[in-house]
Design an enzyme around this catalytic site. Structure first.
Site, mmCIF file in Angstrom:
data_model
loop_
_atom_site.group_PDB
_atom_site.id
_atom_site.type_symbol
_atom_site.label_atom_id
_atom_site.label_comp_id
_atom_site.label_asym_id
_atom_site.label_seq_id
_atom_site.Cartn_x
_atom_site.Cartn_y
_atom_site.Cartn_z
ATOM 1 N N HIS A 116 0.834 -1.213 0.000
ATOM 2 C CA HIS A 116 0.000 0.000 0.000
ATOM 3 C C HIS A 116 0.862 1.255 0.000
ATOM 4 O O HIS A 116 1.985 1.251 0.490
ATOM 5 C CB HIS A 116 -0.888 0.053 1.255
ATOM 6 N N SER A 165 -11.325 -5.894 8.292
ATOM 7 C CA SER A 165 -11.136 -7.201 7.645
ATOM 8 C C SER A 165 -10.355 -7.057 6.355
ATOM 9 O O SER A 165 -10.916 -6.851 5.283
ATOM 10 C CB SER A 165 -12.495 -7.819 7.345
ATOM 11 N N THR A 166 -9.038 -7.180 6.447
ATOM 12 C CA THR A 166 -8.180 -6.916 5.296
ATOM 13 C C THR A 166 -8.155 -8.093 4.317
ATOM 14 O O THR A 166 -8.407 -9.236 4.687
ATOM 15 C CB THR A 166 -6.727 -6.658 5.740
ATOM 16 N N THR A 167 -7.776 -7.786 3.088
ATOM 17 C CA THR A 167 -7.602 -8.789 2.047
ATOM 18 C C THR A 167 -6.526 -9.794 2.460
ATOM 19 O O THR A 167 -6.686 -11.002 2.302
ATOM 20 C CB THR A 167 -7.182 -8.081 0.739
ATOM 21 N N GLU A 178 3.158 -0.224 4.129
ATOM 22 C CA GLU A 178 2.517 1.062 3.835
ATOM 23 C C GLU A 178 3.624 2.093 3.691
ATOM 24 O O GLU A 178 4.312 2.399 4.661
ATOM 25 C CB GLU A 178 1.613 1.418 5.020
ATOM 26 N N TYR A 288 -8.968 8.580 3.537
ATOM 27 C CA TYR A 288 -9.741 8.491 4.783
ATOM 28 C C TYR A 288 -10.733 9.633 4.982
ATOM 29 O O TYR A 288 -11.461 9.644 5.965
ATOM 30 C CB TYR A 288 -8.805 8.371 5.992
HETATM 31 C C1 LIG Z 1 -4.154 4.258 2.898
HETATM 32 C C2 LIG Z 1 -4.553 2.823 2.980
HETATM 33 O O1 LIG Z 1 -5.143 2.297 2.073
HETATM 34 N N1 LIG Z 1 -4.224 2.146 4.078
HETATM 35 C C3 LIG Z 1 -4.589 0.746 4.304
HETATM 36 C C4 LIG Z 1 -3.980 0.235 5.561
HETATM 37 C C5 LIG Z 1 -3.944 -1.263 5.650
HETATM 38 O O2 LIG Z 1 -3.649 -1.910 4.645
HETATM 39 O O3 LIG Z 1 -4.153 -1.799 6.757
HETATM 40 C C6 LIG Z 1 -6.130 0.644 4.375
HETATM 41 O O4 LIG Z 1 -6.777 1.581 4.849
HETATM 42 O O5 LIG Z 1 -6.655 -0.379 3.967
HETATM 43 ZN ZN LIG Z 2 -4.138 1.106 0.461
#
Ligand SMILES: CC(=O)N[C@@H](CC(=O)O)C(=O)O
Ligand SMILES: [Zn+2]
Length: 313
Positions: A116, A165-167, A178, A288
């Site tokens: 990211h 819940s991230t990919t 990041e 954001y």
């Molecule tokens: C700026 C950005 O996209 N940050 C990621 C952070 C992450 O991967 O945990 C998001 O909000 O999903």
């Molecule tokens: Zn991102």
């Protein structure tokens, strides 16, 4: 506190995700490059898969098409039936879960590195979701040492309400890289090169682990998510102030009670009124605004990491 050796299976399958957000260019360019020629990311004993996670968003150079892919890996989305009528990213979650998961199962990929970029001045940041996964903790310890004297911060998103819940959470071990500041849709060579170095160190760590190296107990400084702070708003819900110039670009620097936080359009200063110092980050991240978040505050802590080695079966 125990410092028993933690044993993990050899990491046989690793994926590198780029384009989870289609306008974060460093990860997208690196993954496209490695898809054409993978010699830089090849390591012995492990399959490494470069993967564009949201191709339609990449094509449009947008964060997402219908909904944020990096918030969509929920139990609900994984279990709902349905096809073409679902939002694009929800369909994509199901595809990614089939290829790299199923999430939570023994068949899931061992490690996913998710790339990211941020518009905030965060530098190189490693994002962890769990303070009890000693494999990824040892990985970030290794990367931090390898990157020195350049600094590399660790953001821990473990939080009862604020975790998302991230990919990458489809894998057994998940880590986000990041790197910023980089505007959306823009490539900056310094940011690209930093990200490339972090990936190199991560893959070197995995190869050393697989070859049988035991990593001794250590300590890692992390910044744990504490609170989300929204912009001040008027009665219509419109933003009524900007990040204060004294806070802008000061990611990871202590914010003390009484320190300026926002500046209204007529020049008034709004100060931080919390009890003690916190460490803000993701300050003024472009993505954001829609999430009603001007920055997050974090608390600094030191995590004791157990020794790890490869299990012997
Ligand atoms: C700026 C950005 O996209 N940050 C990621 C952070 C992450 O991967 O945990 C998001 O909000 O999903
Ligand atoms: Zn991102």
């Amino acid at each position: 506190m125990s410092s028993d050796v933690c044993c993990f299976a050899e990491a046989r399958r690793v994926a590198i995700f780029g384009g989870t957000h289609g306008n974060e260019m460093s990860g997208i360019m690196l993954v496209s490059m490695w898809t054409k020629n993978d010699c830089e990311i090849r390591r012995s004993r492990v399959h490494i898969e470069p993967f564009i996670s949201n191709p339609r968003a990449v094509e449009k150079c947008a964060r997402y098409i219908d909904t944020d892919l990096n918030r969509a890996f929920t139990e609900e989305n994984l279990s709902t039936a349905g096809g073409d009528e679902l939002p694009y990213e929800v369909r994509r979650v199901k595809e990614i879960n089939q290829i790299f998961g199923p999430k939570g199962s023994p068949d899931a990929y061992d490690v996913i590195i998710d790339l990211h970029n941020t518009t905030s001045n965060m530098g190189s940041t490693l994002i962890l979701e769990s303070s009890t996964d000693h494999f990824t903790l040892q990985m970030v310890h290794y990367i931090k040492k390898a990157m020195a004297p350049e600094s590399c911060m660790v953001l821990l998103t473990e939080h009862p309400q604020l975790k998302y819940s991230t990919t990458r959470s489809v894998a057994k071990h998940a880590v986000g890289f990041e790197v910023g500041p980089q505007p959306q849709g823009v490539l900056r060579s310094n940011i690209f090169q930093s990200m490339r170095m972090i990936v190199k160190h991560a893959l070197d760590f995995i190869e050393m682990f697989n070859s049988g190296v035991e990593f001794p107990a250590c300590r890692v400084e992390v910044f744990r998510v504490h609170e989300r702070v929204d912009y001040p708003r008027d009665t219509n819900g419109n933003i009524s102030a900007m990040v204060h110039p004294h806070l802008q670009d000061c990611d990871w620097e202590p914010l003390n009670p009484g320190d300026p936080m926002f500046q209204t359009f007529d020049g008034r200063t709004i100060v931080y009124e919390g009890a003690g110092p916190v460490y803000p980050t993701f300050i003024n991240e472009a993505a954001y605004y829609e999430k009603n978040q001007a920055f997050i505050t974090t608390c600094r802590e030191t995590v004791a990491v157990n020794p790890i080695r490869k299990s012997t079966q």
